[in-house]
Design a protein around this motif. Structure first.
Motif, PDB file in Angstrom:
ATOM      1  N   GLY A  44       0.797  -1.214   0.000  1.00  0.00           N
ATOM      2  CA  GLY A  44       0.000   0.000   0.000  1.00  0.00           C
ATOM      3  C   GLY A  44       0.834   1.271   0.000  1.00  0.00           C
ATOM      4  O   GLY A  44       0.299   2.367   0.187  1.00  0.00           O
ATOM      5  N   GLU A  45       2.139   1.157  -0.234  1.00  0.00           N
ATOM      6  CA  GLU A  45       3.035   2.305  -0.155  1.00  0.00           C
ATOM      7  C   GLU A  45       3.100   3.074  -1.477  1.00  0.00           C
ATOM      8  O   GLU A  45       3.266   2.486  -2.543  1.00  0.00           O
ATOM      9  CB  GLU A  45       4.437   1.844   0.232  1.00  0.00           C
ATOM     10  CG  GLU A  45       5.449   2.978   0.374  1.00  0.00           C
ATOM     11  CD  GLU A  45       6.842   2.479   0.706  1.00  0.00           C
ATOM     12  OE1 GLU A  45       7.620   3.274   1.275  1.00  0.00           O
ATOM     13  OE2 GLU A  45       7.160   1.308   0.400  1.00  0.00           O
ATOM     14  N   TRP A  46       2.986   4.403  -1.362  1.00  0.00           N
ATOM     15  CA  TRP A  46       3.219   5.294  -2.490  1.00  0.00           C
ATOM     16  C   TRP A  46       4.633   5.865  -2.401  1.00  0.00           C
ATOM     17  O   TRP A  46       5.075   6.254  -1.321  1.00  0.00           O
ATOM     18  CB  TRP A  46       2.237   6.464  -2.461  1.00  0.00           C
ATOM     19  CG  TRP A  46       0.859   6.153  -2.951  1.00  0.00           C
ATOM     20  CD1 TRP A  46      -0.223   5.783  -2.196  1.00  0.00           C
ATOM     21  CD2 TRP A  46       0.402   6.215  -4.305  1.00  0.00           C
ATOM     22  NE1 TRP A  46      -1.323   5.610  -2.988  1.00  0.00           N
ATOM     23  CE2 TRP A  46      -0.973   5.869  -4.295  1.00  0.00           C
ATOM     24  CE3 TRP A  46       1.005   6.536  -5.520  1.00  0.00           C
ATOM     25  CZ2 TRP A  46      -1.746   5.828  -5.448  1.00  0.00           C
ATOM     26  CZ3 TRP A  46       0.242   6.490  -6.678  1.00  0.00           C
ATOM     27  CH2 TRP A  46      -1.124   6.140  -6.633  1.00  0.00           C
ATOM     28  N   LEU A  47       5.321   5.918  -3.535  1.00  0.00           N
ATOM     29  CA  LEU A  47       6.648   6.525  -3.590  1.00  0.00           C
ATOM     30  C   LEU A  47       6.734   7.477  -4.772  1.00  0.00           C
ATOM     31  O   LEU A  47       6.331   7.126  -5.889  1.00  0.00           O
ATOM     32  CB  LEU A  47       7.743   5.460  -3.748  1.00  0.00           C
ATOM     33  CG  LEU A  47       8.076   4.577  -2.544  1.00  0.00           C
ATOM     34  CD1 LEU A  47       9.103   3.531  -2.952  1.00  0.00           C
ATOM     35  CD2 LEU A  47       8.603   5.424  -1.395  1.00  0.00           C
ATOM     36  N   ALA A  48       7.238   8.676  -4.533  1.00  0.00           N
ATOM     37  CA  ALA A  48       7.537   9.594  -5.633  1.00  0.00           C
ATOM     38  C   ALA A  48       8.797   9.120  -6.333  1.00  0.00           C
ATOM     39  O   ALA A  48       9.751   8.678  -5.683  1.00  0.00           O
ATOM     40  CB  ALA A  48       7.721  11.007  -5.101  1.00  0.00           C
ATOM     41  N   ARG A  49       8.810   9.200  -7.649  1.00  0.00           N
ATOM     42  CA  ARG A  49       9.953   8.718  -8.440  1.00  0.00           C
ATOM     43  C   ARG A  49      10.465   9.857  -9.337  1.00  0.00           C
ATOM     44  O   ARG A  49      10.129   9.939 -10.527  1.00  0.00           O
ATOM     45  CB  ARG A  49       9.538   7.531  -9.301  1.00  0.00           C
ATOM     46  CG  ARG A  49       8.960   6.362  -8.532  1.00  0.00           C
ATOM     47  CD  ARG A  49      10.030   5.533  -7.864  1.00  0.00           C
ATOM     48  NE  ARG A  49       9.481   4.304  -7.291  1.00  0.00           N
ATOM     49  CZ  ARG A  49      10.205   3.259  -6.914  1.00  0.00           C
ATOM     50  NH1 ARG A  49      11.535   3.304  -7.064  1.00  0.00           N
ATOM     51  NH2 ARG A  49       9.641   2.198  -6.395  1.00  0.00           N
ATOM     52  N   PRO A  50      11.253  10.772  -8.790  1.00  0.00           N
ATOM     53  CA  PRO A  50      11.756  11.888  -9.606  1.00  0.00           C
ATOM     54  C   PRO A  50      12.664  11.398 -10.726  1.00  0.00           C
ATOM     55  O   PRO A  50      13.465  10.479 -10.536  1.00  0.00           O
ATOM     56  CB  PRO A  50      12.506  12.745  -8.591  1.00  0.00           C
ATOM     57  CG  PRO A  50      12.838  11.820  -7.453  1.00  0.00           C
ATOM     58  CD  PRO A  50      11.733  10.830  -7.398  1.00  0.00           C
ATOM     59  N   LEU A  51      12.536  12.023 -11.877  1.00  0.00           N
ATOM     60  CA  LEU A  51      13.311  11.642 -13.052  1.00  0.00           C
ATOM     61  C   LEU A  51      14.184  12.801 -13.507  1.00  0.00           C
ATOM     62  O   LEU A  51      13.750  13.955 -13.525  1.00  0.00           O
ATOM     63  CB  LEU A  51      12.373  11.259 -14.212  1.00  0.00           C
ATOM     64  CG  LEU A  51      11.356  10.144 -13.963  1.00  0.00           C
ATOM     65  CD1 LEU A  51      10.475   9.975 -15.194  1.00  0.00           C
ATOM     66  CD2 LEU A  51      12.044   8.840 -13.610  1.00  0.00           C
ATOM     67  N   SER A  52      15.411  12.489 -13.904  1.00  0.00           N
ATOM     68  CA  SER A  52      16.278  13.508 -14.488  1.00  0.00           C
ATOM     69  C   SER A  52      15.705  13.924 -15.839  1.00  0.00           C
ATOM     70  O   SER A  52      15.014  13.152 -16.513  1.00  0.00           O
ATOM     71  CB  SER A  52      17.696  12.958 -14.659  1.00  0.00           C
ATOM     72  OG  SER A  52      17.686  11.782 -15.459  1.00  0.00           O
ATOM     73  N   TYR A  53      15.976  15.168 -16.230  1.00  0.00           N
ATOM     74  CA  TYR A  53      15.465  15.673 -17.503  1.00  0.00           C
ATOM     75  C   TYR A  53      16.143  14.942 -18.657  1.00  0.00           C
ATOM     76  O   TYR A  53      17.368  14.887 -18.756  1.00  0.00           O
ATOM     77  CB  TYR A  53      15.698  17.179 -17.612  1.00  0.00           C
ATOM     78  CG  TYR A  53      15.258  17.765 -18.924  1.00  0.00           C
ATOM     79  CD1 TYR A  53      14.028  17.442 -19.482  1.00  0.00           C
ATOM     80  CD2 TYR A  53      16.093  18.643 -19.621  1.00  0.00           C
ATOM     81  CE1 TYR A  53      13.633  17.982 -20.688  1.00  0.00           C
ATOM     82  CE2 TYR A  53      15.698  19.192 -20.829  1.00  0.00           C
ATOM     83  CZ  TYR A  53      14.459  18.852 -21.365  1.00  0.00           C
ATOM     84  OH  TYR A  53      14.063  19.378 -22.569  1.00  0.00           O
ATOM     85  N   ALA A  54      15.342  14.405 -19.557  1.00  0.00           N
ATOM     86  CA  ALA A  54      15.863  13.543 -20.614  1.00  0.00           C
ATOM     87  C   ALA A  54      16.840  14.256 -21.539  1.00  0.00           C
ATOM     88  O   ALA A  54      17.797  13.644 -22.028  1.00  0.00           O
ATOM     89  CB  ALA A  54      14.712  12.960 -21.425  1.00  0.00           C
ATOM     90  N   HIS A  55      16.648  15.557 -21.774  1.00  0.00           N
ATOM     91  CA  HIS A  55      17.453  16.247 -22.785  1.00  0.00           C
ATOM     92  C   HIS A  55      18.407  17.273 -22.192  1.00  0.00           C
ATOM     93  O   HIS A  55      18.879  18.176 -22.900  1.00  0.00           O
ATOM     94  CB  HIS A  55      16.521  16.903 -23.801  1.00  0.00           C
ATOM     95  CG  HIS A  55      15.655  15.920 -24.527  1.00  0.00           C
ATOM     96  ND1 HIS A  55      16.136  15.024 -25.448  1.00  0.00           N
ATOM     97  CD2 HIS A  55      14.330  15.662 -24.415  1.00  0.00           C
ATOM     98  CE1 HIS A  55      15.151  14.272 -25.901  1.00  0.00           C
ATOM     99  NE2 HIS A  55      14.046  14.637 -25.294  1.00  0.00           N
ATOM    100  N   ALA A  56      18.710  17.123 -20.911  1.00  0.00           N
ATOM    101  CA  ALA A  56      19.588  18.098 -20.242  1.00  0.00           C
ATOM    102  C   ALA A  56      20.960  18.189 -20.899  1.00  0.00           C
ATOM    103  O   ALA A  56      21.575  19.260 -20.913  1.00  0.00           O
ATOM    104  CB  ALA A  56      19.744  17.733 -18.773  1.00  0.00           C
TER     105      ALA A  56
END
Length: 317
Positions: A44-56
């Protein structure tokens, strides 16, 4: 209902992908701001999954240091113990991330071949891309194969029917490929309107290919018939959202369409209406029939920020 859960922050959930990873089911969700989250059915756990910018790292973006991903659709993969995410959008080319670390694994060039849709399929993923109008199969290392080109590509689907794994794509027509051989095996054209959603299911001795059009028509064709005429084509309403699912209730295959305030059910055999479910507080944005921790279920996401996991008994009306 088996269960329901609300995304932290009470965001609208615009898309999701169910993946079986390390012995349990995860649902990877995309919120309306392009944020990626995972929810574990077992904990039942929610986790935020931040992503690096693809075109940085692209020189073209050097003058835009604050640029961020513009993600509209997601597909999750579990490969060699890693949880991977293929994603992109109406203004972003497809890329692949390691969801465990947020690391960008690879990206496609800044070339305007934005995503129309993306799905996961047996450790690979499939994209339908705008402007190039190509449907491509990708491996996790970034190797790709062009399955074909189609006019106005807008949606993808996959199905396992009659011992075959199928890749489906919709646009100005509905195209079908055999996933094992990558051969195109059929093409169907609705009488009117672009195809917004595609699905397939078994009907006795035949396979039905299903499409929902922008004109609000539900179309069905026999995959193995030489006739181009549909099995049926019926008006389900232009207010139907661009999502489609197939499930079985009481041994009967049903097609589900999402409408303001309800899920409507139709016989996959002949298109007759088979009932509806009240969703006035939910506002379905996406849906998928899949196994969740070993149990077959219908998963829906909503404008209320809730994931709902439906049992067959919830759809009996």
């Amino acid at each position: 209902m088996l269960m329901s859960t609300r995304i932290p922050g009470d965001f609208l959930i615009s898309d999701f992908s169910v993946v079986h990873h390390e012995g349990s089911s995860l649902i990877v969700c995309l919120d309306k701001w392009g944020g990626v989250w995972t929810w574990s059915a077992s904990t039942g756990e929610w986790l935020a999954r931040p992503l690096s910018y693809a075109h940085a790292a692209d020189p073209v973006m050097a003058e835009y240091p604050d640029a961020e991903n513009s993600i509209d659709m997601v597909a999750a993969l579990s490969v060699d113990g890693k949880l991977l995410l293929a994603a992109g959008g109406d203004e972003q080319e497809p890329a692949l991330w390691d969801l465990g670390t947020g690391e960008l694994l690879w990206r496609t060039p800044l070339n305007g071949a934005y995503l129309a849709d993306v799905i996961a399929l047996d450790g690979t993923f499939v994209t339908a891309q705008q402007y190039s109008e190509e449907v491509r199969l990708w491996s996790p290392d970034g190797t790709d194969t062009v399955l074909g080109e189609m006019g106005q590509s807008s949606c993808l689907g996959e199905a396992r029917v009659g011992g075959r794994s199928l890749i489906l794509a919709g646009g100005s027509e509905t195209e079908v490929w055999d996933a094992a051989t990558l051969a195109r095996i059929a093409s169907f054209t609705p009488y009117d309107g672009r195809v917004w959603a595609v699905a397939a299911c078994a009907l006795a001795e035949r396979t039905a290919i299903l499409a929902l059009t922008e004109e609000g028509d539900l179309c069905a064709w026999d995959l193995d018939s030489e006739a181009d005429e549909p099995l049926y084509e019926l008006a389900v309403g232009t207010e139907a959202s661009d999502t489609l699912a197939v499930t079985t209730v009481g041994g009967m295959p049903l097609v589900l369409t999402a409408h303001p305030g309800s899920l409507r059910m139709w016989s996959a055999v002949d298109g007759t209406e088979a009932g509806h479910v009240d969703t006035r507080e939910h506002g379905v944005t996406a849906m998928e029939t899949t196994a969740v921790d070993g149990r077959q279920a219908l998963v829906t996401s909503g404008s209320d920020g809730v994931l709902r996991i439906w049992d067959e008994s919830d759809l009996v009306r």
